[in-house]
Design a protein around this motif. Structure first.
Motif, PDB file in Angstrom:
ATOM      1  N   LEU A   1     -19.732  25.388  14.799  1.00  0.00           N
ATOM      2  CA  LEU A   1     -19.382  25.008  13.433  1.00  0.00           C
ATOM      3  C   LEU A   1     -18.531  23.742  13.413  1.00  0.00           C
ATOM      4  O   LEU A   1     -18.692  22.890  12.536  1.00  0.00           O
ATOM      5  CB  LEU A   1     -18.645  26.164  12.748  1.00  0.00           C
ATOM      6  CG  LEU A   1     -19.484  27.404  12.430  1.00  0.00           C
ATOM      7  CD1 LEU A   1     -18.607  28.513  11.866  1.00  0.00           C
ATOM      8  CD2 LEU A   1     -20.597  27.064  11.450  1.00  0.00           C
ATOM      9  N   LEU A   2     -17.611  23.617  14.367  1.00  0.00           N
ATOM     10  CA  LEU A   2     -16.792  22.409  14.438  1.00  0.00           C
ATOM     11  C   LEU A   2     -17.655  21.185  14.754  1.00  0.00           C
ATOM     12  O   LEU A   2     -17.449  20.108  14.170  1.00  0.00           O
ATOM     13  CB  LEU A   2     -15.705  22.567  15.499  1.00  0.00           C
ATOM     14  CG  LEU A   2     -14.528  23.484  15.147  1.00  0.00           C
ATOM     15  CD1 LEU A   2     -13.600  23.644  16.339  1.00  0.00           C
ATOM     16  CD2 LEU A   2     -13.751  22.924  13.952  1.00  0.00           C
ATOM     17  N   VAL A   3     -18.613  21.343  15.655  1.00  0.00           N
ATOM     18  CA  VAL A   3     -19.510  20.230  15.978  1.00  0.00           C
ATOM     19  C   VAL A   3     -20.346  19.858  14.760  1.00  0.00           C
ATOM     20  O   VAL A   3     -20.532  18.661  14.440  1.00  0.00           O
ATOM     21  CB  VAL A   3     -20.409  20.593  17.172  1.00  0.00           C
ATOM     22  CG1 VAL A   3     -21.484  19.532  17.379  1.00  0.00           C
ATOM     23  CG2 VAL A   3     -19.578  20.744  18.433  1.00  0.00           C
ATOM     24  N   ALA A   4     -20.873  20.871  14.058  1.00  0.00           N
ATOM     25  CA  ALA A   4     -21.661  20.604  12.852  1.00  0.00           C
ATOM     26  C   ALA A   4     -20.825  19.898  11.799  1.00  0.00           C
ATOM     27  O   ALA A   4     -21.299  18.962  11.130  1.00  0.00           O
ATOM     28  CB  ALA A   4     -22.210  21.916  12.297  1.00  0.00           C
ATOM     29  N   ASP A   5     -19.585  20.314  11.638  1.00  0.00           N
ATOM     30  CA  ASP A   5     -18.703  19.680  10.661  1.00  0.00           C
ATOM     31  C   ASP A   5     -18.432  18.228  11.044  1.00  0.00           C
ATOM     32  O   ASP A   5     -18.379  17.335  10.184  1.00  0.00           O
ATOM     33  CB  ASP A   5     -17.400  20.455  10.564  1.00  0.00           C
ATOM     34  CG  ASP A   5     -16.600  20.091   9.330  1.00  0.00           C
ATOM     35  OD1 ASP A   5     -16.941  20.557   8.234  1.00  0.00           O
ATOM     36  OD2 ASP A   5     -15.627  19.320   9.473  1.00  0.00           O
ATOM     37  N   LEU A   6     -18.287  17.967  12.345  1.00  0.00           N
ATOM     38  CA  LEU A   6     -18.059  16.606  12.813  1.00  0.00           C
ATOM     39  C   LEU A   6     -19.268  15.722  12.525  1.00  0.00           C
ATOM     40  O   LEU A   6     -19.131  14.578  12.056  1.00  0.00           O
ATOM     41  CB  LEU A   6     -17.771  16.631  14.318  1.00  0.00           C
ATOM     42  CG  LEU A   6     -17.598  15.286  15.013  1.00  0.00           C
ATOM     43  CD1 LEU A   6     -16.418  14.518  14.427  1.00  0.00           C
ATOM     44  CD2 LEU A   6     -17.404  15.484  16.514  1.00  0.00           C
ATOM     45  N   ILE A   7     -20.458  16.251  12.771  1.00  0.00           N
ATOM     46  CA  ILE A   7     -21.677  15.479  12.514  1.00  0.00           C
ATOM     47  C   ILE A   7     -21.815  15.173  11.025  1.00  0.00           C
ATOM     48  O   ILE A   7     -22.153  14.047  10.632  1.00  0.00           O
ATOM     49  CB  ILE A   7     -22.910  16.251  13.026  1.00  0.00           C
ATOM     50  CG1 ILE A   7     -22.860  16.352  14.561  1.00  0.00           C
ATOM     51  CG2 ILE A   7     -24.196  15.584  12.573  1.00  0.00           C
ATOM     52  CD1 ILE A   7     -23.936  17.246  15.146  1.00  0.00           C
TER      53      ILE A   7
ATOM     54  N   LEU B   1      -8.146  19.275  10.714  1.00  0.00           N
ATOM     55  CA  LEU B   1      -8.775  20.508  11.198  1.00  0.00           C
ATOM     56  C   LEU B   1      -8.909  20.500  12.713  1.00  0.00           C
ATOM     57  O   LEU B   1      -8.533  21.461  13.391  1.00  0.00           O
ATOM     58  CB  LEU B   1     -10.143  20.660  10.536  1.00  0.00           C
ATOM     59  CG  LEU B   1     -10.997  21.847  10.985  1.00  0.00           C
ATOM     60  CD1 LEU B   1     -10.337  23.161  10.580  1.00  0.00           C
ATOM     61  CD2 LEU B   1     -12.397  21.755  10.387  1.00  0.00           C
ATOM     62  N   LEU B   2      -9.426  19.400  13.263  1.00  0.00           N
ATOM     63  CA  LEU B   2      -9.602  19.321  14.713  1.00  0.00           C
ATOM     64  C   LEU B   2      -8.260  19.291  15.434  1.00  0.00           C
ATOM     65  O   LEU B   2      -8.108  19.904  16.503  1.00  0.00           O
ATOM     66  CB  LEU B   2     -10.415  18.082  15.063  1.00  0.00           C
ATOM     67  CG  LEU B   2     -11.894  18.086  14.650  1.00  0.00           C
ATOM     68  CD1 LEU B   2     -12.556  16.770  14.997  1.00  0.00           C
ATOM     69  CD2 LEU B   2     -12.638  19.238  15.301  1.00  0.00           C
ATOM     70  N   THR B   3      -7.283  18.581  14.869  1.00  0.00           N
ATOM     71  CA  THR B   3      -5.965  18.512  15.507  1.00  0.00           C
ATOM     72  C   THR B   3      -5.345  19.893  15.618  1.00  0.00           C
ATOM     73  O   THR B   3      -4.793  20.266  16.663  1.00  0.00           O
ATOM     74  CB  THR B   3      -5.041  17.579  14.710  1.00  0.00           C
ATOM     75  OG1 THR B   3      -5.624  16.278  14.650  1.00  0.00           O
ATOM     76  CG2 THR B   3      -3.670  17.497  15.360  1.00  0.00           C
ATOM     77  N   LEU B   4      -5.422  20.671  14.563  1.00  0.00           N
ATOM     78  CA  LEU B   4      -4.840  22.009  14.576  1.00  0.00           C
ATOM     79  C   LEU B   4      -5.673  22.984  15.398  1.00  0.00           C
ATOM     80  O   LEU B   4      -5.137  23.846  16.099  1.00  0.00           O
ATOM     81  CB  LEU B   4      -4.697  22.533  13.153  1.00  0.00           C
ATOM     82  CG  LEU B   4      -3.690  21.802  12.256  1.00  0.00           C
ATOM     83  CD1 LEU B   4      -3.764  22.332  10.829  1.00  0.00           C
ATOM     84  CD2 LEU B   4      -2.276  21.951  12.789  1.00  0.00           C
ATOM     85  N   ALA B   5      -7.000  22.867  15.319  1.00  0.00           N
ATOM     86  CA  ALA B   5      -7.876  23.871  15.932  1.00  0.00           C
ATOM     87  C   ALA B   5      -8.019  23.690  17.432  1.00  0.00           C
ATOM     88  O   ALA B   5      -8.032  24.672  18.190  1.00  0.00           O
ATOM     89  CB  ALA B   5      -9.247  23.837  15.274  1.00  0.00           C
TER      90      ALA B   5
ATOM     91  N   GLY C   1      -6.485  20.669  19.225  1.00  0.00           N
ATOM     92  CA  GLY C   1      -5.509  19.791  19.841  1.00  0.00           C
ATOM     93  C   GLY C   1      -5.586  18.335  19.404  1.00  0.00           C
ATOM     94  O   GLY C   1      -6.548  17.891  18.771  1.00  0.00           O
ATOM     95  N   ILE C   2      -4.551  17.601  19.770  1.00  0.00           N
ATOM     96  CA  ILE C   2      -4.415  16.200  19.370  1.00  0.00           C
ATOM     97  C   ILE C   2      -5.533  15.318  19.938  1.00  0.00           C
ATOM     98  O   ILE C   2      -6.026  14.424  19.228  1.00  0.00           O
ATOM     99  CB  ILE C   2      -3.035  15.671  19.793  1.00  0.00           C
ATOM    100  CG1 ILE C   2      -1.952  16.383  18.995  1.00  0.00           C
ATOM    101  CG2 ILE C   2      -2.929  14.172  19.574  1.00  0.00           C
ATOM    102  CD1 ILE C   2      -0.548  16.030  19.418  1.00  0.00           C
ATOM    103  N   PRO C   3      -5.972  15.486  21.185  1.00  0.00           N
ATOM    104  CA  PRO C   3      -7.034  14.600  21.692  1.00  0.00           C
ATOM    105  C   PRO C   3      -8.278  14.591  20.816  1.00  0.00           C
ATOM    106  O   PRO C   3      -8.888  13.538  20.620  1.00  0.00           O
ATOM    107  CB  PRO C   3      -7.330  15.169  23.086  1.00  0.00           C
ATOM    108  CG  PRO C   3      -6.035  15.796  23.504  1.00  0.00           C
ATOM    109  CD  PRO C   3      -5.469  16.375  22.247  1.00  0.00           C
ATOM    110  N   SER C   4      -8.657  15.734  20.287  1.00  0.00           N
ATOM    111  CA  SER C   4      -9.855  15.779  19.435  1.00  0.00           C
ATOM    112  C   SER C   4      -9.621  15.056  18.119  1.00  0.00           C
ATOM    113  O   SER C   4     -10.513  14.371  17.606  1.00  0.00           O
ATOM    114  CB  SER C   4     -10.255  17.237  19.177  1.00  0.00           C
ATOM    115  OG  SER C   4      -9.215  17.927  18.500  1.00  0.00           O
ATOM    116  N   GLY C   5      -8.423  15.199  17.532  1.00  0.00           N
ATOM    117  CA  GLY C   5      -8.119  14.485  16.305  1.00  0.00           C
ATOM    118  C   GLY C   5      -8.127  12.982  16.519  1.00  0.00           C
ATOM    119  O   GLY C   5      -8.643  12.216  15.693  1.00  0.00           O
ATOM    120  N   LEU C   6      -7.549  12.540  17.645  1.00  0.00           N
ATOM    121  CA  LEU C   6      -7.561  11.111  17.965  1.00  0.00           C
ATOM    122  C   LEU C   6      -8.983  10.615  18.197  1.00  0.00           C
ATOM    123  O   LEU C   6      -9.331   9.483  17.801  1.00  0.00           O
ATOM    124  CB  LEU C   6      -6.707  10.858  19.210  1.00  0.00           C
ATOM    125  CG  LEU C   6      -5.197  10.938  19.025  1.00  0.00           C
ATOM    126  CD1 LEU C   6      -4.493  10.863  20.381  1.00  0.00           C
ATOM    127  CD2 LEU C   6      -4.695   9.824  18.115  1.00  0.00           C
ATOM    128  N   ALA C   7      -9.808  11.427  18.843  1.00  0.00           N
ATOM    129  CA  ALA C   7     -11.189  11.019  19.105  1.00  0.00           C
ATOM    130  C   ALA C   7     -11.954  10.815  17.808  1.00  0.00           C
ATOM    131  O   ALA C   7     -12.713   9.840  17.669  1.00  0.00           O
ATOM    132  CB  ALA C   7     -11.877  12.061  19.978  1.00  0.00           C
TER     133      ALA C   7
END
Length: 446
Positions: free
Chosen positions: A140-146, A181-185, A187-193
């Motif tokens: 779901l996170l990947v789908a939301d990112l796309i 959402l990504l930062t909280l779920a 971590g910070i590396p995903s939010g930065l990415a």
């Protein structure tokens, strides 16, 4: 697991890591490690410098340990960015319509509806009763990112150039929520990415719309993105350190409460029996030995029953109203030689919780034992009535009494009575005069 881990399942020492670093790298799932590495220093009530206490809360944890309950609770933090998107995206769409009317409204309306639907589904999925599936959550996170990147491209392809940047603001609200959402779920590396990925996505969207890429316009959202990232980081730190501090204090207070309960049990059982033996009469030595043996056997049986069948007793007592509990207590006192006359008014006992009933019953027991030891009489009246939004139990004897000023409260009054009732919001009042007996009023709220 509420203390520092010692060994892994295969006998190896745990893999320790800084809790703060783990939290920032993994996001809220790192809260599942918060119960490891807790020390008494974290919850030490002695005033400390703020940085020193924070450094203790951010200390080492076992990075491989996961507390299931904390892990489930931590996931609900992502409801915040999802709720933000449900509010912010329609707000941005409303501002677009107010500024441009029907021009380019269809593509941006579809983006807004799709964003709201995904956020609403995310909230529903998090709150459903079914077991949490990490593999499905990752999909779901990947789908939301796309979809987040797709919104940028759809706006670039479908919107007129004149309203492009305002229309992109609707997709940007979804993007900001996704960064949080990504930062909280995870971590910070995903939010930065995601923040880094959004720059080429916005440049491509601009190119699809106008045939050229405006770097300054694409970069203009980054101050807001960084603000969202810093907010997410701050939320992670406050949530993580606050959780560890609360756990440490809870463990410390639980230990103190358990210790106090053990002290009360020893005072109300073993110590009472030893005092009864030491205050025994001066009869024949054979009769005295028989009496001591009787008391010892009774005490041994009571302790064994307390240790082995405490849970069963609690379940049985939970189904008995307060009146029956006190009647059983009166029968118990009668076996020890104290005749308690029980007077119970009509009570609404269903409004009194089981915890308060037990606390009141045990406080009455200690009061009656004090009567038996110190009053010089074998008769007492126990009255139960509703009073001041609660239930009061008044024990009254006409024994020798005492002067409260001359006799300070001992452990029985301060801990077995006052502290026990204080834990459930109740109070105790002891009134006595030499030669006029003693009245003890015990009260707990509904």
């Amino acid at each position: 697991m509420t203390a520092q881990a010692t060994e892994d399942k295969d006998g190896r020492p745990p893999r320790t890591s800084s809790f703060l670093v783990t939290l920032l790298k993994r996001g809220t799932p790192a809260l599942a490690t918060a119960t490891t590495g807790l020390t008494d220093e974290i919850a030490d009530p002695t005033p400390l410098r703020a940085f020193k206490r924070i450094s203790r809360m951010a200390g080492a944890v076992d990075a491989r340990y996961n507390d299931g309950l904390l892990l489930r609770a931590a996931r609900y933090v992502v409801l915040v960015p999802l709720a933000y998107r449900i509010v912010a995206v329609p707000g941005a769409f409303g501002a677009f319509v107010s500024a441009h009317g029907s021009t380019g409204v269809v593509p941006v309306a579809l983006v807004a509806l799709c964003s709201m639907a995904m956020s609403a589904f995310g909230i529903f999925w998090m709150l459903r009763k079914s077991p949490f599936r990490p593999d499905l959550a990752a999909r779901l996170l990947v789908a939301d990112l796309i979809v987040t990147v797709g919104f940028q491209l759809v706006i670039g392809l479908a919107e007129p150039t004149a309203v492009f940047h305002d229309a992109l603001g609707v997709a940007d609200k979804h993007l900001l929520g996704d960064i949080a959402l990504l930062t909280l779920a995870i971590g910070i590396p995903s939010g930065l990415a995601l923040a880094a990925l959004s720059l080429p996505a916005r440049l491509l969207s601009d190119f699809l719309n106008s045939g050229s890429a405006n770097f300054a316009q694409a970069w203009s959202l980054y101050p807001t993105m960084f603000g969202v990232l810093f907010t997410g980081i701050g939320a992670l730190i406050l949530l993580g350190l606050g959780t560890r501090l609360a756990l440490a204090y809870g463990i410390r207070n639980g230990r103190l409460a358990e210790r106090a309960q053990q002290h009360r049990m020893l005072h109300d059982t073993v110590l009472q029996t030893l005092e009864a033996i030491s205050l025994g009469g001066t009869g024949e030595s054979g009769d005295r030995l028989v009496e001591v043996q009787r008391l010892a056997r009774a005490q041994a049986m009571e302790l064994r029953q307390t240790i082995e069948t405490a849970a069963a007793q609690r379940e049985e007592e939970a189904s008995r109203p307060l009146g029956e509990k006190l009647a059983a207590l009166a029968a118990e006192m009668a076996r020890d030689g104290l005749r308690a006359q029980l007077v119970i008014a009509e009570l609404d006992e269903d409004t009194l919780s089981e915890v308060r009933q037990i606390a009141l019953r045990d406080a009455v027991r200690e009061s009656l034992r004090n009567t038996m030891k110190h009053s010089g009489t074998d008769k007492v009246v126990v009255r139960v009535e509703e009073r001041d939004g609660g239930i009061a139990v008044i024990t009254r004897d006409h024994g020798q009494g005492f002067s409260p000023d001359a006799r300070p409260a001992g452990f029985g009054i301060s801990q077995s009575i006052n502290a026990r009732l204080g834990e459930v919001g109740g109070t105790a009042l002891v009134e006595s005069t030499p030669g006029s007996g003693t009245r003890v009023t015990l009260w707990v709220p509904f």
